[in-house]
Scaffold this active site. Structure first.
Site, PDB file in Angstrom:
ATOM      1  N   SER A   1       3.623   0.662  16.545  1.00 56.77           N
ATOM      2  CA  SER A   1       3.764   1.622  15.242  1.00 56.77           C
ATOM      3  C   SER A   1       4.650   2.984  16.114  1.00 56.77           C
ATOM      4  O   SER A   1       4.739   3.043  17.275  1.00 56.77           O
ATOM      5  CB  SER A   1       2.584   2.068  14.633  1.00 56.77           C
ATOM      6  OG  SER A   1       2.873   3.231  13.942  1.00 56.77           O
TER       7      SER A   1
ATOM      8  N   TYR B   1      -6.203   4.796  15.582  1.00 56.38           N
ATOM      9  CA  TYR B   1      -5.008   4.213  15.179  1.00 56.38           C
ATOM     10  C   TYR B   1      -3.923   4.474  16.284  1.00 56.38           C
ATOM     11  O   TYR B   1      -3.365   3.423  16.963  1.00 56.38           O
ATOM     12  CB  TYR B   1      -4.466   4.374  13.767  1.00 56.38           C
ATOM     13  CG  TYR B   1      -3.225   3.671  13.520  1.00 56.38           C
ATOM     14  CD1 TYR B   1      -3.486   2.438  12.909  1.00 56.38           C
ATOM     15  CD2 TYR B   1      -2.090   4.075  13.599  1.00 56.38           C
ATOM     16  CE1 TYR B   1      -2.354   1.452  12.669  1.00 56.38           C
ATOM     17  CE2 TYR B   1      -1.001   3.426  13.098  1.00 56.38           C
ATOM     18  CZ  TYR B   1      -1.198   1.992  12.696  1.00 56.38           C
ATOM     19  OH  TYR B   1      -0.043   1.351  12.198  1.00 56.38           O
TER      20      TYR B   1
END
Length: 316
Positions: A147, A164
């Protein structure tokens, strides 16, 4: 790998979002696909849509698995070999992911661990499980989804994003190390790290379902605390208004994204064809990458956030 026809691909998180779109585009080219996801219902829809447009003889198989549990991925790998009567696969897309576990300081430990274990553990366990099948192919490619939060650990001011981001940093570092490992020990296997920006997927809704264990549950108190920490006035909001806010956020994340999941899948597959080890997905990903590289020491300052918002259109 210029051509996917006749190949075998494995995709984790194939029930929705980029996983589904990868399956649709690969099967349209005549690539047999094996999917895993926690939702049998979502995978059934992916399978039906893929088979409707795939050349005759292209197969789609599905397997319910939670990628954070290694034994379930081992079972998935065994099922792929059995169902497809094969000793090899050509493509492994470690795509499954959820968001959550924002704060390590005052957040829920179980949600933090689950987010980290899905986003990082799923990549690690899946690679372990399918490596024997990849090694037996004449050519192969591993595609790990990180990401922009794999090189910029933030969602914006006042919004911790530790689980995350830590997981996505791990995926990026693992992939880069794996490239060197494969070059020495299995040179026919290539490896890429995918770093998407804001893509229109169901990750917000799916993450809530997985972390709450319910199709509809919203942790109203947790949402109130998060909004208050960002400076929002939530004292007058009813619980139903909080739930409506959560639903609207999920809708906007999907519908108002600058890039669709289908467009993202196309970028990823083009990157594989071009043998690119680093695949940025979306103009916002390119902007953030350039900004972080240009001024890493300022990457978490208010001034950086303002410049990022101006360049990407993100509201941070």
């Amino acid at each position: 790998m210029k051509d996917f026809a006749g190949k075998i691909a494995v995709i984790t998180g194939g029930g929705t979002g980029m996983g589904r779109e990868l399956a649709l585009q690969l099967t349209a080219e005549g690539c047999t696909v094996a999917l895993c996801d926690v939702s049998a219902e979502n995978m059934a829809e992916t399978k039906a849509r893929a088979e409707a447009h795939a050349p005759q003889g292209t197969r789609v198989v599905t397997f319910v698995a939670d990628v954070s549990i290694e034994d379930q991925l081992k079972a998935f790998a065994a099922a792929v070999a059995h169902e497809l009567q094969t000793d090899h696969i050509h493509l492994l897309f470690n795509n499954a992911g959820i968001g959550g576990g924002g704060s390590m300081v005052d957040g829920d430990r179980a949600q933090w661990d689950k987010t980290f274990n899905v986003c990082w553990g799923g990549v690690y366990y899946s690679t372990r499980a399918f490596l024997p099948l990849l090694k037996k192919a004449n050519e192969a490619h591993i595609v790990n989804t990180s990401s922009v939060n794999g090189f910029w650990a933030s969602l914006g001011p006042g919004r911790p994003h530790t689980a995350y981001s830590a997981a996505k940093f791990a995926v990026k570092g693992f992939t880069e190390a794996l490239i060197a490992d494969l070059a020495l020990n299995a040179p026919h296997i290539k490896c890429s790290v995918v770093m998407p920006g804001h893509i229109g997927t169901e990750i917000v809704t799916n993450s809530r379902k997985i972390l709450s264990g319910s199709e509809t549950a919203v942790d109203v108190d947790a949402v109130r605390r998060a909004l208050a920490a960002q400076g929002a006035k939530v004292g007058d909001l009813t619980d139903d208004q909080i739930r409506d806010f959560v639903a609207e956020q999920a809708r906007r994340f999907h519908d108002d994204a600058p890039m669709t999941a289908a467009e993202a899948a196309t970028v990823i597959l083009d990157g594989v064809r071009q043998d690119r080890w680093r695949i940025l997905v979306g103009k916002d990903a390119e902007v953030i990458d350039n900004l972080v590289r240009a001024q890493p020491e300022k990457a978490y300052t208010p001034e950086f956030f303002a410049e990022l918002a101006k360049g990407t259109g993100w509201r941070v």
